[in-house]
Enzyme design. Structure first.
Site, PDB file in Angstrom:
ATOM      1  N   CYS A  42       0.976  -1.184  -0.134  1.00  0.00           N
ATOM      2  CA  CYS A  42      -0.074   0.086  -0.458  1.00  0.00           C
ATOM      3  C   CYS A  42       0.867   0.618   0.332  1.00  0.00           C
ATOM      4  CB  CYS A  42      -0.907  -0.266   1.253  1.00  0.00           C
ATOM      5  SG  CYS A  42      -1.660   1.227   0.982  1.00  0.00           S
ATOM      6  N   ASP A  44       0.904   4.414   1.703  1.00  0.00           N
ATOM      7  CA  ASP A  44      -0.112   4.183   3.142  1.00  0.00           C
ATOM      8  C   ASP A  44       1.438   4.482   3.396  1.00  0.00           C
ATOM      9  OD1 ASP A  44       0.313   4.674   6.099  1.00  0.00           O
ATOM     10  OD2 ASP A  44      -1.469   3.700   5.776  1.00  0.00           O
ATOM     11  N   ARG A  46       3.184   5.199   6.208  1.00  0.00           N
ATOM     12  CA  ARG A  46       3.222   4.074   7.115  1.00  0.00           C
ATOM     13  C   ARG A  46       3.832   2.733   7.347  1.00  0.00           C
ATOM     14  NH1 ARG A  46      -2.247   4.616  10.446  1.00  0.00           N
ATOM     15  NH2 ARG A  46      -2.496   4.386   8.029  1.00  0.00           N
ATOM     16  N   HIS A  98      -2.251  -4.257   4.493  1.00  0.00           N
ATOM     17  CA  HIS A  98      -2.344  -4.167   6.315  1.00  0.00           C
ATOM     18  C   HIS A  98      -3.528  -3.520   6.679  1.00  0.00           C
ATOM     19  CE1 HIS A  98      -2.508   0.706   6.191  1.00  0.00           C
ATOM     20  NE2 HIS A  98      -2.748   0.632   4.405  1.00  0.00           N
ATOM     21  N   CYS A 101      -6.423  -0.137   6.777  1.00  0.00           N
ATOM     22  CA  CYS A 101      -6.353   0.089   5.833  1.00  0.00           C
ATOM     23  C   CYS A 101      -7.206   1.429   5.191  1.00  0.00           C
ATOM     24  CB  CYS A 101      -5.897  -0.575   4.476  1.00  0.00           C
ATOM     25  SG  CYS A 101      -5.717   0.250   2.904  1.00  0.00           S
TER      26      CYS A 101
HETATM   27 CO    CO Z   1      -3.800   1.483   3.222  1.00  0.00          CO
END
Ligand code: CO
Length: 198
Positions: A42, A44, A46, A98, A101
């Site tokens: 992803c 993302d 993080r 994850h 999400c």
């Molecule tokens: Co995500």
């Protein structure tokens, strides 16, 4: 004009730190890359693939998009996978979703989000494929987590269905496709145990 001064300073400090530790690091790395892993994760912020695996630059080939999707119509993602398999010759393809999400949550919330709704439709397709099981989960967070897992399973299948993957396996290329889930709250990976190597 706003400048990226802070980033250049941090970059300089990082490169200096690396060469202090290993003077040949960048000159050796510049010659070629031979990572064993392709990470499909992803976007993302993080979930930095190389860092969370405890690996170094040069060790992970990476593709990231919202909700770690592998779509048969996505030439960007498919090109990355084919290059990783045919040219880089990675040994492992990791599809990593994850929990928590934003893409998965947006696919579940029934709201309009603009152009991304076309992308999220593919996650909703995964939902419909497992509707009975997902409808039975009352807790919203739990439902989202389960859909994250189902989504990884679907995307692993998509990787395995790609013609160049089938061709690589027919040619006995050493290549395994894995489905993993990352937990933001712990920083730990979980194996969904759906790995395939033929
Ligand atoms: Co995500």
């Amino acid at each position: 004009m706003k400048q990226l001064t802070e980033l250049f300073e941090k970059n300089n400090a990082w490169a200096t730190g690396v060469t202090t530790h290993n003077p040949e690091f960048f000159t050796e790395l510049a010659k070629q890359q031979s990572p064993k892993y392709l990470w499909i994760g992803c976007s993302d912020s993080r979930i930095p693939a190389t860092q969370l695996l405890g690996l170094q630059p040069g060790e992970v080939f990476v593709h990231r998009n919202i909700a770690n999707m592998v779509l048969h119509t996505d030439l960007n993602c498919l090109s990355v996978i084919q290059y990783a398999v045919d040219v880089v010759k990675v040994k492992h393809i990791i599809v990593c979703g994850h929990y928590g999400c934003g893409g998965i949550n947006a696919a579940l919330d029934g709201q309009e989000h603009g152009v991304i709704d076309n992308w999220l439709r593919h996650i909703q397709d995964v939902y419909h494929h497992h509707q009975q099981e997902l409808d039975a989960v009352q807790d919203a967070e739990e439902k989202s987590c389960l859909l994250s897992e189902k989504n990884v399973m679907a995307q692993v299948t998509h990787v395995c269905e790609a013609p160049f993957i089938k061709k690589a396996w027919q040619a006995k290329q050493d290549l395994t496709v894995h489905g993993l889930i990352y937990t933001l709250k712990s920083g730990l990976l979980k194996d969904l145990k759906i790995s395939r190597n033929h």
